[in-house]
Motif scaffolding. Sequence first.
Motif, PDB file in Angstrom:
ATOM      1  N   THR B  14       0.837  -1.204   0.000  1.00  0.00           N
ATOM      2  CA  THR B  14       0.000   0.000   0.000  1.00  0.00           C
ATOM      3  C   THR B  14       0.873   1.255   0.000  1.00  0.00           C
ATOM      4  N   LEU B  95      -7.218  -4.172   1.321  1.00  0.00           N
ATOM      5  CA  LEU B  95      -8.034  -2.975   1.532  1.00  0.00           C
ATOM      6  C   LEU B  95      -7.222  -1.722   1.196  1.00  0.00           C
ATOM      7  N   THR B  99      -8.090   0.932  -1.676  1.00  0.00           N
ATOM      8  CA  THR B  99      -8.257   2.351  -1.356  1.00  0.00           C
ATOM      9  C   THR B  99      -7.405   3.227  -2.292  1.00  0.00           C
ATOM     10  N   TRP B 103      -8.849   5.912  -4.774  1.00  0.00           N
ATOM     11  CA  TRP B 103      -8.370   7.293  -4.670  1.00  0.00           C
ATOM     12  C   TRP B 103      -7.929   7.794  -6.044  1.00  0.00           C
ATOM     13  N   GLY B 138     -13.032   7.071   0.560  1.00  0.00           N
ATOM     14  CA  GLY B 138     -11.584   6.858   0.650  1.00  0.00           C
ATOM     15  C   GLY B 138     -11.059   7.173   2.041  1.00  0.00           C
ATOM     16  N   LEU B 141     -12.104   4.437   4.369  1.00  0.00           N
ATOM     17  CA  LEU B 141     -11.336   3.197   4.232  1.00  0.00           C
ATOM     18  C   LEU B 141      -9.932   3.350   4.811  1.00  0.00           C
ATOM     19  N   ILE B 142      -9.310   4.505   4.552  1.00  0.00           N
ATOM     20  CA  ILE B 142      -7.967   4.744   5.102  1.00  0.00           C
ATOM     21  C   ILE B 142      -8.039   4.689   6.621  1.00  0.00           C
ATOM     22  N   ASN B 145      -8.609   1.078   7.922  1.00  0.00           N
ATOM     23  CA  ASN B 145      -7.416   0.241   7.810  1.00  0.00           C
ATOM     24  C   ASN B 145      -6.380   0.616   8.875  1.00  0.00           C
TER      25      ASN B 145
END
Lengths: 310, 456
Positions: B14, B95, B99, B103, B138, B141-142, B145
């Motif tokens: 990521t 994930l 994301t 994004w 977004g 989700l950030i 996570n």
Amino acid sequence: MSQEMTPRAVITGSLAILFAIVFVMVFWPHATRDMTPSEIFRERTAEENAGRALYIANGCVYCHSQSVRSIDWGNGAERIAQSGDYVADRPVLLGSQRTGVDLSQEGGEHPDDWHFAHFINPRFTRPNSIMPPFEYLGMDRIKRLTRYVQSLGGKSADSRMAHQDYWKTRVTAAYEAGPVHNAKWLSDHVPEGWRMVANPYPTSVAGLARGQKIYQDFCMGCHSPIGDGMGPAQPWIYPPPLNFTILKGREISGGILYFQIMNGIPGSAMPHFKAELESEKIWDVGNFVAVQFINQRDAGGIRRSEAGGQ
Amino acid sequence: MTGDITMESENYMTARAYCLTAAFWFAVATSFGILAASYLVAPDFMANIAFLEFGRIRPIHVNLVLFGFVTPGLLGAAHYLVPRLMQTRLYSQKLGLITVLLWNVAVAAGMIGLSLGHTTGREYAELIWPVKILIVIGFGLIGANLFLTIRQRKEPILYVSVWYVCAAVVMTGVTYFIGNVVWEPETGALLGISDAVLLWFYGHNIFGLLLTPLSLAVAYYVIPKVTRNPLYSHTLSILGFWGLLVVYTHIGTHHLLQVPVPTWLKVIAIVDSVAMVIPVMVFLINIWYTARGKLGEIHADIAGKFIFTGTIMYFFVSIQGSMMALPNVQRITHFTNWVIGHSHIGVLGFAGMISLGGMYYVLPRITDKPLYSRFLADLQYWLILIGVVGFTIVLTAAGLIQGNAWLNGETIYRVLPEIHVYYVIRLAIGVFIVIGAYIGLYNVIRTLYWNPGAES
């Protein structure tokens, strides 16, 4: 490192701060806002709103503010912005930069044809402009955008537009009656006191050079480099820009030129330059036009009122 | 911090994706910037290409820098440092990658929309409704996570960088939702003058609650690492953290000092803008004292060099910002290029420099190889440093000319020729920044994919 700074403390703490501040700094001013329209406010028409959408879509807001401050000069600076001016605006288009002019009171400053030429290429009417050309919008959308711009200033704009429209028919009739009549009509338009005044500055190489610079910066787009009124703006403007060469032998004094440059010719695309140019600059460009294109000058001469014995 | 799971490079997919995202959009964003700058010099250049018109590409430039370059770059570092500090893996790489993909889709869709004229017309909040929704998701989700990562931590105590990352993601998620008036899909705006109050509350918080906390998180992590010094003061880090959140959120209205909004709002904005000196200096004293006596180490480490320079820029942009909130100063500076200079020293000089530094810190550690080229990174550092300092000088000069001339009654058309030469110099200096961005993109791609460097 501290044991107190747990994830929960950090997250709930930041959210608590954020919501408290949103309440005070955003919600409270919003809830208590005064939505009373100002004395110049009016609703926009559907066509004006369509023009406003084009204004937003093409990013006009990034260069043009719509917010006159108490310290401003120039067009529109007669009226400081009030919150009641914005009651129908969603979004409010205050702007954050003045790469171009403030447009709060732009409505009625110019007739529509000036705007058409200006949107096709801003340098046609304003040689110093750095605005992008909007020819790509096509005439239909340029007309819609013009409707919006002409509505800026609300009721004040409407009264300026009414003034433009009133004079448009007269200035057009004078033009269509031929150059002899037109030249006379334009001069008769000037109050007699002004007609009697000669240019107070003597003709000099320096003065003519300054006048030429002003002419290039402000006049050339319409009146052309040779003063025949065939500048690049000409195809969009009616009545067309004045051909100065028809003025020879018609007793065009420095005062007449000064008055017309200072106040513009309402109804025509000729704007007023009283906000742009200080006195000497207007005399200089007037003398440049007299020497260069009319070939007949009275610069540095005595006032006619003295010569005529008053 | 020797937990082995934190060392496995596949745990940082990521972070890699964010770094690549940032490097790519940096190049694109500066390309639009240089095009916009060229229009100011030659307005008929590329005329009548609708999707490249100035008013359409200016927001593309700004949004790409904010949401395409600086934010993902800092998030890349955050997705490295949060797991490292928590002695665990990122909760879900899948994930995280989804994301990043989302994004990028949002950023690309937003930019295509802007180029076609789909905009709300509100600065920093221009994007159309579906894109806004994607960005809110977004942030969600950030946040999910990172919080789940923190929840599975082996290290009980949260380091200051983790506070800043958490606060940035949570607060910006909320501020973005409110500031973009997401519940009004049609206009994305409020009715009347309070729309401007909300817009600038939101707009300033993009710097105050997103770029600044993420940048400080990276600086708080990298500077002690690079200098091998412990953080100077824990108390100062707490004071600076809460101080920043409380003070920064109050100051947005300083954009509206000359506008008919309630006077008490302006007073709060001015007072807090000056009070910004406290959280700013608390952070800088903390970081600079941490680095005390170790400037040689910072100079020797490319990441440290970018980030330490970023902290110096933070000093200048913050002190300048406090000054600019004073009504007497703003009488000259408002509406002028001075403000454009200010925004470049802030977003590129401070947050952008730290974003790049964070990437250069993280990349060798997640690819297990040294950076593809230290020389190119150094070259980029100097190009951007010269660029951003040059920008600030030139645009400040132009702004002073504009502001004083206007105050003295010279109209816009009279002043345009006076600042023309500054636009030309700005364009020339902009070339430095664009070249720097493309060099960075090349270096990042080579580091990630075609790096012949020895395993470190």
